[in-house]
Design a protein around this motif. Structure first.
Motif, PDB file in Angstrom:
ATOM      1  N   GLU A 128       0.823  -1.212   0.000  1.00  0.00           N
ATOM      2  CA  GLU A 128       0.000   0.000   0.000  1.00  0.00           C
ATOM      3  C   GLU A 128       0.853   1.257   0.000  1.00  0.00           C
ATOM      4  OE1 GLU A 128      -3.607   0.348   2.214  1.00  0.00           O
ATOM      5  OE2 GLU A 128      -3.520  -1.740   2.897  1.00  0.00           O
ATOM      6  N   ILE A 129       1.947   1.236   0.756  1.00  0.00           N
ATOM      7  CA  ILE A 129       2.799   2.428   0.827  1.00  0.00           C
ATOM      8  C   ILE A 129       3.466   2.700  -0.511  1.00  0.00           C
ATOM      9  CG2 ILE A 129       4.913   3.321   1.894  1.00  0.00           C
ATOM     10  CD1 ILE A 129       4.009   2.078   4.519  1.00  0.00           C
ATOM     11  N   ARG A 130       3.700   1.659  -1.297  1.00  0.00           N
ATOM     12  CA  ARG A 130       4.312   1.853  -2.621  1.00  0.00           C
ATOM     13  C   ARG A 130       3.436   2.707  -3.538  1.00  0.00           C
ATOM     14  NH1 ARG A 130       5.712  -3.817  -1.954  1.00  0.00           N
ATOM     15  NH2 ARG A 130       7.976  -3.986  -1.608  1.00  0.00           N
ATOM     16  N   THR A 131       2.137   2.758  -3.287  1.00  0.00           N
ATOM     17  CA  THR A 131       1.221   3.507  -4.146  1.00  0.00           C
ATOM     18  C   THR A 131       1.146   4.988  -3.780  1.00  0.00           C
ATOM     19  OG1 THR A 131      -0.694   3.050  -2.716  1.00  0.00           O
ATOM     20  CG2 THR A 131      -0.170   1.427  -4.423  1.00  0.00           C
ATOM     21  N   ILE A 132       1.777   5.412  -2.688  1.00  0.00           N
ATOM     22  CA  ILE A 132       1.705   6.805  -2.248  1.00  0.00           C
ATOM     23  C   ILE A 132       2.531   7.687  -3.184  1.00  0.00           C
ATOM     24  CG2 ILE A 132       2.286   8.420  -0.379  1.00  0.00           C
ATOM     25  CD1 ILE A 132       1.903   6.136   1.597  1.00  0.00           C
ATOM     26  N   PRO A 133       1.970   8.782  -3.683  1.00  0.00           N
ATOM     27  CA  PRO A 133       2.760   9.711  -4.499  1.00  0.00           C
ATOM     28  C   PRO A 133       3.926  10.278  -3.682  1.00  0.00           C
ATOM     29  CG  PRO A 133       0.416  10.179  -4.703  1.00  0.00           C
ATOM     30  CD  PRO A 133       0.549   9.182  -3.587  1.00  0.00           C
ATOM     31  N   GLY A 134       5.099  10.304  -4.287  1.00  0.00           N
ATOM     32  CA  GLY A 134       6.287  10.777  -3.580  1.00  0.00           C
ATOM     33  C   GLY A 134       7.138   9.658  -3.025  1.00  0.00           C
ATOM     34  N   VAL A 135       6.609   8.420  -2.995  1.00  0.00           N
ATOM     35  CA  VAL A 135       7.386   7.261  -2.560  1.00  0.00           C
ATOM     36  C   VAL A 135       8.030   6.635  -3.789  1.00  0.00           C
ATOM     37  CG1 VAL A 135       7.320   4.970  -1.532  1.00  0.00           C
ATOM     38  CG2 VAL A 135       5.957   6.815  -0.547  1.00  0.00           C
ATOM     39  N   ILE A 136       9.358   6.636  -3.815  1.00  0.00           N
ATOM     40  CA  ILE A 136      10.090   6.124  -4.976  1.00  0.00           C
ATOM     41  C   ILE A 136      10.259   4.608  -4.897  1.00  0.00           C
ATOM     42  CG2 ILE A 136      12.289   6.227  -6.222  1.00  0.00           C
ATOM     43  CD1 ILE A 136      12.618   9.082  -5.101  1.00  0.00           C
ATOM     44  N   ARG A 137      10.569   4.124  -3.701  1.00  0.00           N
ATOM     45  CA  ARG A 137      10.867   2.698  -3.552  1.00  0.00           C
ATOM     46  C   ARG A 137      10.623   2.296  -2.099  1.00  0.00           C
ATOM     47  NH1 ARG A 137      15.744   3.192  -4.213  1.00  0.00           N
ATOM     48  NH2 ARG A 137      15.683   3.455  -6.468  1.00  0.00           N
ATOM     49  N   VAL A 138      10.171   1.080  -1.877  1.00  0.00           N
ATOM     50  CA  VAL A 138       9.925   0.583  -0.523  1.00  0.00           C
ATOM     51  C   VAL A 138      10.674  -0.731  -0.338  1.00  0.00           C
ATOM     52  CG1 VAL A 138       8.217  -0.298   1.106  1.00  0.00           C
ATOM     53  CG2 VAL A 138       7.678   1.690  -0.303  1.00  0.00           C
ATOM     54  N   GLY A 139      11.506  -0.765   0.694  1.00  0.00           N
ATOM     55  CA  GLY A 139      12.237  -1.980   1.035  1.00  0.00           C
ATOM     56  C   GLY A 139      12.071  -2.278   2.514  1.00  0.00           C
ATOM     57  N   GLY A 140      12.712  -3.327   2.970  1.00  0.00           N
ATOM     58  CA  GLY A 140      12.594  -3.710   4.371  1.00  0.00           C
ATOM     59  C   GLY A 140      13.899  -4.268   4.902  1.00  0.00           C
ATOM     60  N   VAL A 141      14.082  -4.142   6.232  1.00  0.00           N
ATOM     61  CA  VAL A 141      15.307  -4.615   6.869  1.00  0.00           C
ATOM     62  C   VAL A 141      14.988  -5.083   8.285  1.00  0.00           C
ATOM     63  CG1 VAL A 141      15.918  -2.323   7.745  1.00  0.00           C
ATOM     64  CG2 VAL A 141      17.727  -4.008   7.354  1.00  0.00           C
ATOM     65  N   SER A 142      15.796  -5.989   8.778  1.00  0.00           N
ATOM     66  CA  SER A 142      15.548  -6.560  10.105  1.00  0.00           C
ATOM     67  C   SER A 142      16.007  -5.647  11.240  1.00  0.00           C
ATOM     68  CB  SER A 142      16.259  -7.914  10.231  1.00  0.00           C
ATOM     69  OG  SER A 142      17.655  -7.765   9.991  1.00  0.00           O
ATOM     70  N   HIS A 143      17.084  -4.879  11.036  1.00  0.00           N
ATOM     71  CA  HIS A 143      17.643  -4.005  12.066  1.00  0.00           C
ATOM     72  C   HIS A 143      17.946  -2.637  11.465  1.00  0.00           C
ATOM     73  CE1 HIS A 143      18.611  -8.141  13.328  1.00  0.00           C
ATOM     74  NE2 HIS A 143      18.492  -7.700  14.567  1.00  0.00           N
ATOM     75  N   LYS A 144      18.050  -1.644  12.321  1.00  0.00           N
ATOM     76  CA  LYS A 144      18.373  -0.294  11.861  1.00  0.00           C
ATOM     77  C   LYS A 144      19.840  -0.234  11.461  1.00  0.00           C
ATOM     78  CE  LYS A 144      14.973   2.096  14.756  1.00  0.00           C
ATOM     79  NZ  LYS A 144      14.776   3.101  15.837  1.00  0.00           N
ATOM     80  N   LEU A 145      20.083  -0.255  10.181  1.00  0.00           N
ATOM     81  CA  LEU A 145      21.445  -0.224   9.669  1.00  0.00           C
ATOM     82  C   LEU A 145      22.069   1.149   9.938  1.00  0.00           C
ATOM     83  CD1 LEU A 145      22.688  -1.870   6.484  1.00  0.00           C
ATOM     84  CD2 LEU A 145      23.273   0.513   6.842  1.00  0.00           C
ATOM     85  N   GLY A 146      23.365   1.150  10.300  1.00  0.00           N
ATOM     86  CA  GLY A 146      24.048   2.392  10.625  1.00  0.00           C
ATOM     87  C   GLY A 146      24.062   2.692  12.103  1.00  0.00           C
TER      88      GLY A 146
END
Length: 336
Positions: free
Chosen positions: A23-41
């Protein structure tokens, strides 16, 4: 070494990643949606034991469970191989992407040599290396870059990463909040920009506190030293005013008197420098040993510090000696 700007991270808190991501991928202004298990950095990650053959010694590798768009969000550089492909995933983990440090420590001479090879993860899971990315800082920079791996596992994703248009940030957040309430009407949406999360990791590690504390201590030490030197200079000048008057009557210049009154203080400053420079050099290096990436205490840095402290000390001393040396000698000798 990563693209950290314009990546908005959303804590899923148990919300199904694939459903909300679609659903978030359909929001105008969202270029790409990915996911991760932990906060990288930050300091958060997972780890496991990895080895090339069952009889080999294991290597502890930090890892992140991701999907292919997340790696694209980071704009990582592939030295060999490729990214994951969603259509090739069958549910069971089969592939892994390594950083160049991991490939070197696992015994591969070149990143390309690792492509197509298999690794054991935790003794039971067999994974094929499909890519090697250029080293980047997946933890704060007081840590050296160690071996790191990406594994494709959407079931282990806890944070959604949306790469957004910066000009539409507020509108994107409002739309994401509306979608979030459909999945969790009780808990508020928790989100942050990736670059802010990385900054917070440094603050939580105490680096900012250390700088503030050292700043206060430095200010206090210099202030007390200057006040002490000011008192000594005033006292020394006061008890020698009659000597100064006689020397001036005998033809001494203001500069002669200033040098006369300053000699002892110049010697004290010199002794302080001889003691302070080695102590500060070794103490500073000992402090910096706790950081993998740090400045070097160079001769130029020491000379600058010496010039600043010596200049400040001499300024305080001369402010008193010049006052006495330039005064009228009859003021001090009239009663003799």
């Amino acid at each position: 070494g990563i693209q950290q700007k314009n990546n908005l991270n959303l804590s899923l808190k148990g919300v199904p990643y694939e459903k909300i991501a679609s659903e978030i991928r359909t929001i105008p202004g969202v270029i790409r949606v990915g996911g991760v298990s932990h906060k990288l950095g930050t300091f958060a990650d997972g780890s496991d034991d990895y080895k090339r053959n069952k009889e080999d010694k294991t290597l502890v590798v930090r890892h992140f469970m991701v999907d292919d768009p997340y790696i694209d969000n980071l704009s990582l550089t592939f030295l060999a191989g490729r990214n994951f492909r969603e259509e090739e995933q069958t549910g069971r983990e089969r592939e892994i992407i390594l950083n160049e440090t991991a490939t070197a420590q696992l015994g591969f001479e070149q990143p390309l040599d690792a492509i197509g090879e298999t690794l054991y993860a935790g003794d039971t899971l067999l994974l094929r290396v499909i890519g090697v990315v250029k080293d980047f800082h997946f933890r704060p920079m007081n840590n050296k870059i160690g071996p790191m791996a990406f594994r494709y596992n959407t079931r282990a994703i806890h944070y959604l990463s949306a790469h957004i248009e910066p000009s539409q940030k507020e509108a994107v957040i409002q739309s994401m909040n509306a979608i979030w309430k459909k999945y969790d009407a009780v808990h508020p949406m928790e989100f942050a920009m990736m670059e802010d999360e990385i900054d917070d990791a440094y603050r939580q590690s105490g680096m900012s506190d250390v700088l503030v504390i050292l700043g206060y201590i430095t200010f206090l030490v210099i202030s007390l030293s200057c006040l002490g030197m000011l008192g000594m200079a005033m006292y020394a000048a006061q008890i020698r005013v009659k000597e100064v008057g006689i020397r001036k009557v005998m033809g001494a210049t203001v500069m002669d008197v200033v040098l006369l009154l300053s000699k002892s203080f110049i010697a004290l400053i010199g002794v302080a420098i001889l003691i302070g420079v080695p102590v500060s050099y070794f103490a500073g290096n000992a402090f910096l040993e706790g950081f993998a990436y740090k400045i070097q205490i160079t001769p130029a840095l020491l000379i600058l510090a010496i010039a600043l402290i010596a200049g400040l000390g001499l300024l305080i001393v001369w402010s008193q000696t010049i006052r006495v040396a330039s005064s009228n000698p009859t003021k001090w000798l009239r009663n003799e």
